[in-house]
Structures are given as C-alpha cells and as structure tokens.
Write a protein that holds these residues in place. Sequence first.
Motif, PDB file in Angstrom:
ATOM      1  N   THR A 190      37.588  29.817  38.051  1.00 50.75           N
ATOM      2  CA  THR A 190      37.000  31.147  38.045  1.00 50.75           C
ATOM      3  C   THR A 190      37.487  31.855  36.800  1.00 50.75           C
ATOM      4  O   THR A 190      38.677  31.945  36.575  1.00 50.75           O
ATOM      5  N   ARG A 191      36.583  32.306  36.022  1.00 49.84           N
ATOM      6  CA  ARG A 191      36.996  33.004  34.800  1.00 49.84           C
ATOM      7  C   ARG A 191      36.904  34.490  35.018  1.00 49.84           C
ATOM      8  O   ARG A 191      35.912  34.996  35.517  1.00 49.84           O
ATOM      9  N   ILE A 192      37.885  35.144  34.594  1.00 51.82           N
ATOM     10  CA  ILE A 192      37.950  36.574  34.860  1.00 51.82           C
ATOM     11  C   ILE A 192      38.156  37.291  33.540  1.00 51.82           C
ATOM     12  O   ILE A 192      39.142  37.051  32.851  1.00 51.82           O
ATOM     13  N   ASN A 193      37.229  38.131  33.215  1.00 53.71           N
ATOM     14  CA  ASN A 193      37.497  38.966  32.050  1.00 53.71           C
ATOM     15  C   ASN A 193      38.581  39.955  32.425  1.00 53.71           C
ATOM     16  O   ASN A 193      38.585  40.502  33.514  1.00 53.71           O
ATOM     17  N   LEU A 194      39.498  40.144  31.519  1.00 55.39           N
ATOM     18  CA  LEU A 194      40.654  40.945  31.884  1.00 55.39           C
ATOM     19  C   LEU A 194      40.345  42.435  31.895  1.00 55.39           C
ATOM     20  O   LEU A 194      41.084  43.213  32.454  1.00 55.39           O
ATOM     21  N   GLY A 195      39.306  42.824  31.275  1.00 56.71           N
ATOM     22  CA  GLY A 195      38.847  44.194  31.436  1.00 56.71           C
ATOM     23  C   GLY A 195      39.600  45.213  30.603  1.00 56.71           C
ATOM     24  O   GLY A 195      40.289  46.055  31.144  1.00 56.71           O
TER      25      GLY A 195
ATOM     26  N   VAL B 183      49.077  38.175  27.761  1.00 54.42           N
ATOM     27  CA  VAL B 183      48.176  39.318  27.568  1.00 54.42           C
ATOM     28  C   VAL B 183      48.090  40.134  28.855  1.00 54.42           C
ATOM     29  O   VAL B 183      48.322  41.330  28.864  1.00 54.42           O
ATOM     30  N   ALA B 184      47.752  39.450  29.920  1.00 54.95           N
ATOM     31  CA  ALA B 184      47.673  40.143  31.212  1.00 54.95           C
ATOM     32  C   ALA B 184      49.075  40.393  31.742  1.00 54.95           C
ATOM     33  O   ALA B 184      49.975  39.575  31.560  1.00 54.95           O
ATOM     34  N   LYS B 185      49.244  41.536  32.374  1.00 50.15           N
ATOM     35  CA  LYS B 185      50.453  41.751  33.172  1.00 50.15           C
ATOM     36  C   LYS B 185      50.176  41.229  34.569  1.00 50.15           C
ATOM     37  O   LYS B 185      49.021  41.042  34.953  1.00 50.15           O
TER      38      LYS B 185
ATOM     39  N   GLY C   1      44.578  46.821  39.626  1.00 51.63           N
ATOM     40  CA  GLY C   1      44.499  45.776  38.608  1.00 51.63           C
ATOM     41  C   GLY C   1      43.133  45.188  38.540  1.00 51.63           C
ATOM     42  O   GLY C   1      42.252  45.513  39.329  1.00 51.63           O
ATOM     43  N   SER C   2      42.942  44.329  37.568  1.00 52.52           N
ATOM     44  CA  SER C   2      41.629  43.752  37.373  1.00 52.52           C
ATOM     45  C   SER C   2      41.293  42.719  38.415  1.00 52.52           C
ATOM     46  O   SER C   2      40.164  42.576  38.816  1.00 52.52           O
TER      47      SER C   2
ATOM     48  N   PHE D 223      46.489  40.517  38.449  1.00 49.06           N
ATOM     49  CA  PHE D 223      46.547  40.287  37.005  1.00 49.06           C
ATOM     50  C   PHE D 223      45.644  41.284  36.303  1.00 49.06           C
ATOM     51  O   PHE D 223      44.533  41.552  36.773  1.00 49.06           O
ATOM     52  N   GLY D 224      46.089  41.800  35.210  1.00 51.61           N
ATOM     53  CA  GLY D 224      45.241  42.694  34.439  1.00 51.61           C
ATOM     54  C   GLY D 224      45.999  43.209  33.236  1.00 51.61           C
ATOM     55  O   GLY D 224      47.224  43.225  33.229  1.00 51.61           O
TER      56      GLY D 224
END
Length: 391
Positions: free
Chosen positions: A385-390, A153-155, A132-133, A118-119
């Motif tokens: 788990t939270r992931i900033n998409l970057g 938002v994320a692909k 990817g992120s 995901f990213g």
Amino acid sequence: TTNIPPLSDRTYTEPEKWMRGKGRVTIQFGCCYNYATDRKGNPPGIIRTFVSDPIPELFKVMIKRLVRWRILPTDCVPDSCIVNMYDPGDCIPPHIDSHDFVRPFCTVSFLSECDILFGSSLKIAGPGEFTGSFAIPLPVGSVLVINGNGADVAKHCVPAVPSKRISITFRKMDPAKRPFSFKDDPELLNITPLEAPAAPETSRSSDEGKGKQLGVQTRDPGSRSSRSRKSKGRTTPAGKVGWGGILGDQPPQHPQSPISSVSSDRERDSIGRSREPRYPPSSDRERDSVERPREPRYPRDAPSHGEDLRDRLNRPPHERTPGSGVFFVNNGADSQARGQRMEHRQLQMINRTINDDMDSLSVGSHESSEQPRVSVRTIHNRPRTRINLGW
Ligand SMILES: O=C(O)CCC(=O)C(=O)O
Ligand SMILES: [Fe+2]
C-alpha cells in the motif's frame, strides 16, 4: 525465585506519569539513549560513556531470526534494543528515530494490537493523542520494518494505547556513535541469512519496483496461512503473545496474530482508500492519498477473512474482533519437515519483499505526484500500500 540480575540504573527508566499520554517504561540494552541533554551534560543521542546491560539471550534469538529470515540485512544486525512498555494511556510522541542508529531498524509488537501513525506533520491533538497521515495496525507478533522515507522523512508515534502493550525496537548503532567501551557480541557476528528458494509464480504488476517510495513494512513472521485451521474458524485470544513468530523455534504451537494488510478482493478494495486514523480528525486527511494496491503476488496464499478489513480497521484496535483476520498456524509440533517447508515458504516471501524494497529506497514517484511515500506490506505479500505522506 529467579537469578535475573537487577538492571543497571539507566537501562530501566520509568518516567513520572503525571497525566495521560505521558511516558512509558523503557528498558534499553546495548546502549542508552538521551532524548535531550541530561543532568550530567551528556548530549542527545547514544550516551557514549555509559555501559548498559547487554542484550539478553532471548532477544539475541530474535535478532538472529530477523537476520536469518532476511527481515533485516546483514549490515544492519541490531546491537541495541529498547523495550517500550506501555500501560493503558501511555504513548510515544511523534519522532524520527535518531541517526545514531542505522536504517533499517524494526519493532516487534506484543500483548495487544495498536496503531502506529506515520506522517510528515503529526500534530498533538490532546494528551496522548495525535493526528497523522496514516495509521498502520501493529498486530501482536508483527514486525514493523522502518526504512527510507518511513524512517527519515515521516515521523511516527503511538497514540495512547487502550491496553497494555510491549514493543521491542531493534537497532544497530552507527559504529561511530557506539559507547566507547562497546564490544561486539560474537554471537551476533556472521549471522548467515537463510538461502532463499526460487520465488513462486507471481502476478507481479508492471510498476513493481519502479516506484520510489518505501519505508515501512509490517510483517507477521509468526503467521502462516493454513486453510484447514482457518476454516475451523478458531480465534486468537486478544493479548496472547505470538511466541511462535519471531520468537518461536519451529511452527508455533498456537494460533497467531492478525495480519495487518489485505487479502481478499473486498479487503483490497477497502484498504485501497485512505484510512483515517481513529485518533482525532486529521487535518492532513484531505491531502493524503493512497494508491490502489496491485494484485496480490501470491494469490494462492490469500486467506479469507470473515470480516471486512475496513470495518475492522475502523474500530479502535482493542475493539477489533480478535478472530477476524487471524491466521492460524501449523499445530503439528511433530512435523519437523512441515516446519521447514513453512520456513522456506515464508522466506520466499520475505526475500522477495526485501529485494523489492532495496530497489526503492529513495524519494520519488511513479506518477505525477512528487510526494514521498511510505509503503506497507505484510509477510504474506499482499499488495504494498503506498501512502503519500501528505505535505
Ligand atoms: O512502540 C512502538 O511500536 C514504537 C516504538 C518507537 O517508535 C521507538 O522505540 O522508537
Ligand atoms: Fe521510533
């Protein structure tokens, strides 16, 4: 030897595979979808003039279960699905699922574990390879629910898989985009979610539900933590289909698939840091961050794993030890009551997760960061788990 009718022409597609990383076989039910304008001039999106094969009975069983177990909400009951059949080397390139389908939607994984990336800026790094992120493991039998930022938002993409894999993506069509002749399947109308028993005691942390993120959850509805079975150290053979989960009627009859998230303290520590996808080096990496997850809500359910999750995830999915991070299921086919208790227990967790996620669908943050985030959870409700998409 069977009475299975042939699939109609567009339902089944087998792209020419002229190189690694090109295509995968797809079978579409409920509708057929064009990625680009086709030879007949049909625009991208659901082909409204095409009548595709209906959703098979077994898949309807899965859909009912997804809704009964509150994995999907009642206003998103899938009326279409796509089966992606990946041979080794096949992939799905970075994409955002069409808005001809409503959110959330979900994907169930079979045959072998792989990662999904995901990213917001997934890049092609080679044939069937992407950077990817964030990589999320998709264990056999897991359900990945995609929503919010994770959907819009994320692909996402699945890089070339190391071994044969099948996924089924269940989606509800936007009613305005359905094929002209589409008729609702009465079996899929009025599915009633199971009533959730009261939630157990929880170590819910103070920021819970305030953060605005979300999008992705992985769950393994087939997994039950069973101390006795776990402690026997049995393993799930790699590639075994988790029939007991979303497909199973009652407690599954054999060990289930790995869980994709964390459980022990050690593992929590390890997933609390950004995990680099095993696919080629990510230029996004430096900009990514992953928050340290909260305490587990259901500490009593926390299973023990014989292997550090970081070690496990650092290996390509096909090299991960199948016996590690595997949950075992109740083998007592004789025990109806136990089955119901388990379903209830599962439901407590699912319901909780869904409700929380409904609170946090939009872009936002609870810290200084303004970056949208994706959140990841499993049915066992270990910390999100939270992931900033970057970007
Ligand atoms: O195979 C998967 O897990 C992903 C499939 C997917 O992204 C899709 O069908 O849109
Ligand atoms: Fe997709």
